[in-house]
Design an enzyme around this catalytic site. Structure first.
Site, PDB file in Angstrom:
ATOM      1  N   HIS A 190      -7.508  33.500   7.170  1.00 19.86           N
ATOM      2  CA  HIS A 190      -6.440  34.574   7.124  1.00 19.86           C
ATOM      3  C   HIS A 190      -5.365  34.347   8.529  1.00 19.86           C
ATOM      4  O   HIS A 190      -5.909  34.165   9.488  1.00 19.86           O
ATOM      5  CB  HIS A 190      -7.250  35.994   7.405  1.00 19.86           C
ATOM      6  CG  HIS A 190      -6.232  37.063   7.249  1.00 19.86           C
ATOM      7  ND1 HIS A 190      -5.810  37.607   6.116  1.00 19.86           N
ATOM      8  CD2 HIS A 190      -5.699  38.027   8.300  1.00 19.86           C
ATOM      9  CE1 HIS A 190      -4.966  38.546   6.048  1.00 19.86           C
ATOM     10  NE2 HIS A 190      -4.969  38.757   7.696  1.00 19.86           N
ATOM     11  N   ASN A 220     -13.003  31.670   4.080  1.00 16.46           N
ATOM     12  CA  ASN A 220     -11.580  32.178   3.848  1.00 16.46           C
ATOM     13  C   ASN A 220     -10.778  31.793   5.325  1.00 16.46           C
ATOM     14  O   ASN A 220     -11.340  32.089   6.186  1.00 16.46           O
ATOM     15  CB  ASN A 220     -11.328  32.990   3.175  1.00 16.46           C
ATOM     16  CG  ASN A 220      -9.872  33.344   2.767  1.00 16.46           C
ATOM     17  OD1 ASN A 220      -9.375  32.380   2.637  1.00 16.46           O
ATOM     18  ND2 ASN A 220      -9.207  34.522   2.792  1.00 16.46           N
ATOM     19  N   GLU A 271     -17.437  41.205  -0.168  1.00 18.45           N
ATOM     20  CA  GLU A 271     -16.746  42.105  -1.252  1.00 18.45           C
ATOM     21  C   GLU A 271     -15.487  42.829  -0.651  1.00 18.45           C
ATOM     22  O   GLU A 271     -14.468  43.189  -1.287  1.00 18.45           O
ATOM     23  CB  GLU A 271     -17.600  43.007  -1.857  1.00 18.45           C
ATOM     24  CG  GLU A 271     -18.496  42.516  -2.652  1.00 18.45           C
ATOM     25  CD  GLU A 271     -20.152  42.224  -2.084  1.00 18.45           C
ATOM     26  OE1 GLU A 271     -20.150  41.983  -1.001  1.00 18.45           O
ATOM     27  OE2 GLU A 271     -20.912  41.803  -2.956  1.00 18.45           O
ATOM     28  N   ARG A 278      -6.620  33.893  -5.094  1.00 16.57           N
ATOM     29  CA  ARG A 278      -7.246  34.837  -5.923  1.00 16.57           C
ATOM     30  C   ARG A 278      -8.326  35.650  -5.486  1.00 16.57           C
ATOM     31  O   ARG A 278      -8.961  35.250  -4.601  1.00 16.57           O
ATOM     32  CB  ARG A 278      -7.911  34.105  -6.999  1.00 16.57           C
ATOM     33  CG  ARG A 278      -6.881  33.456  -8.117  1.00 16.57           C
ATOM     34  CD  ARG A 278      -7.608  32.546  -9.109  1.00 16.57           C
ATOM     35  NE  ARG A 278      -8.547  33.344  -9.817  1.00 16.57           N
ATOM     36  CZ  ARG A 278      -8.462  33.698 -11.303  1.00 16.57           C
ATOM     37  NH1 ARG A 278      -7.230  33.493 -11.783  1.00 16.57           N
ATOM     38  NH2 ARG A 278      -9.245  34.527 -11.770  1.00 16.57           N
ATOM     39  N   ILE A 279      -8.438  36.961  -5.713  1.00 13.04           N
ATOM     40  CA  ILE A 279      -9.674  37.789  -5.460  1.00 13.04           C
ATOM     41  C   ILE A 279     -10.953  37.441  -6.077  1.00 13.04           C
ATOM     42  O   ILE A 279     -10.837  37.171  -7.159  1.00 13.04           O
ATOM     43  CB  ILE A 279      -9.230  39.281  -5.734  1.00 13.04           C
ATOM     44  CG1 ILE A 279      -8.055  39.709  -4.959  1.00 13.04           C
ATOM     45  CG2 ILE A 279     -10.469  40.058  -5.165  1.00 13.04           C
ATOM     46  CD1 ILE A 279      -8.178  39.559  -3.254  1.00 13.04           C
ATOM     47  N   LEU A 280     -12.089  37.022  -5.414  1.00 11.81           N
ATOM     48  CA  LEU A 280     -13.098  36.820  -6.193  1.00 11.81           C
ATOM     49  C   LEU A 280     -13.853  37.707  -6.581  1.00 11.81           C
ATOM     50  O   LEU A 280     -13.847  38.986  -5.901  1.00 11.81           O
ATOM     51  CB  LEU A 280     -14.107  35.740  -4.980  1.00 11.81           C
ATOM     52  CG  LEU A 280     -13.304  34.447  -4.629  1.00 11.81           C
ATOM     53  CD1 LEU A 280     -14.130  33.889  -3.379  1.00 11.81           C
ATOM     54  CD2 LEU A 280     -13.223  33.378  -5.676  1.00 11.81           C
TER      55      LEU A 280
END
Length: 142
Positions: free
Chosen positions: A53, A51, A89, A35-37
């Protein structure tokens, strides 16, 4: 368990934040979190959310899973790997905490490359957690 059903992203993330604070969480690991926070969550947990990647960021940012590995193979890169980074962001744009790399073989497919990159993620997270605990990222995450 906190259900995201019938909640927008900021509402859900506010409930997650409430739970994390209730349990005195110091560091959030977004392992497999697809999910995008929300910006609110990112600001609240600035410098305390990591996170992973499946590429050597900043290359191939924004992609996911096999799509990233296929892009690496298609680009004929010599190396690939994983990046543990702080969440900001900007998707996959946060400060890099740790990178682990492996060679890209001429016969690689997205699947075979993934099979070599994925085992690097655990050690990368362990190293990042260790460094976080030692205060190594204080300047990086101001």
């Amino acid at each position: 368990f906190i259900s995201a059903k019938d909640q927008n992203r900021p509402e859900f993330d506010a409930k997650v934040t409430e739970c994390l604070k209730k349990h005195d969480v110091d560091l959030v690991l977004a392992i497999g979190y697809m999910r995008i926070l929300s910006d609110e969550f990112v600001r609240e947990w600035w410098g305390r959310t990591l996170n992973v990647h499946p590429s050597l960021l900043p290359e191939f940012a924004g992609g996911m899973d096999l799509q990233v590995h296929q892009a690496v193979v298609d680009a004929k890169k010599e190396f690939s790997g994983c990046t543990v980074h702080f969440i900001t962001e900007e998707l996959d744009g946060g400060p890099i905490a740790v990178q682990k790399r492996c060679k890209v073989l001429s016969e690689d497919t997205a699947e075979t490359l993934k099979a070599r990159v994925q085992p690097l993620e655990g050690p990368a997270f362990v190293e990042a957690i260790y460094k976080y605990g030692n205060g190594d990222y204080k300047e990086l995450c101001k």
